[in-house]
Write a protein that holds these residues in place. Sequence first.
Motif, mmCIF file in Angstrom:
data_model
loop_
_atom_site.group_PDB
_atom_site.id
_atom_site.type_symbol
_atom_site.label_atom_id
_atom_site.label_comp_id
_atom_site.label_asym_id
_atom_site.label_seq_id
_atom_site.Cartn_x
_atom_site.Cartn_y
_atom_site.Cartn_z
ATOM 1 N N UNK A 231 157.992 15.399 53.249
ATOM 2 C CA UNK A 231 157.125 14.941 52.174
ATOM 3 C C UNK A 231 157.067 15.986 51.067
ATOM 4 N N UNK A 232 156.936 15.568 49.817
ATOM 5 C CA UNK A 232 156.636 16.558 48.785
ATOM 6 C C UNK A 232 155.182 17.018 48.918
ATOM 7 N N UNK B 33 148.710 5.761 44.363
ATOM 8 C CA UNK B 33 148.415 5.340 42.988
ATOM 9 C C UNK B 33 149.597 5.697 42.086
ATOM 10 N N UNK B 34 150.132 4.692 41.440
ATOM 11 C CA UNK B 34 151.249 4.945 40.540
ATOM 12 C C UNK B 34 152.408 5.584 41.280
ATOM 13 N N UNK B 35 152.875 6.707 40.783
ATOM 14 C CA UNK B 35 154.004 7.424 41.378
ATOM 15 C C UNK B 35 153.560 8.610 42.217
ATOM 16 N N UNK C 213 158.113 8.894 43.161
ATOM 17 C CA UNK C 213 158.378 7.776 42.252
ATOM 18 C C UNK C 213 158.370 6.438 42.994
ATOM 19 N N UNK C 214 157.630 5.483 42.451
ATOM 20 C CA UNK C 214 157.526 4.159 43.059
ATOM 21 C C UNK C 214 156.555 4.075 44.216
#
Length: 91
Positions: A72-73, A47-49, A11-12
Motif C-alpha cells: 500500500x502507499x 474518497x476520490x483518488x 488513482x481511481x
Amino acid sequence: MATFLIERNLPGASRLTSEQLRDIARTSNDVVDGLGVEYTWHHSYVAGDKIYCVHETDDPETIREHARRGGFPADVVVEVAAEIGPATAGD
C-alpha cells in the motif's frame, strides 16, 4: 499507543469494487497479524483518488512497515494531536 492518520494516494480509489476493497482489507488484516506488535486498524475512508486510514500503533515507522508489507502507499503519516467534534463546544 498513538493514533495516526494515513493518506494513501491511489488513482481511481473511489471506483474500486466491493470485492477489491474486501481484498485490500484482507491483505491489511493479514499484515497486521504478522507485524508482531500492537496495531489496530480502526477504519478507512475512500474518497476520490485517496484512501484515508485511522490506525493505532506505537510509532510511524510501524505504519510504514505495514504499508510496505501490504503493498500500500503511505504518502502521508501523521500522529493525531487531538480529537474534536460537536460535543467539544459544550460547557
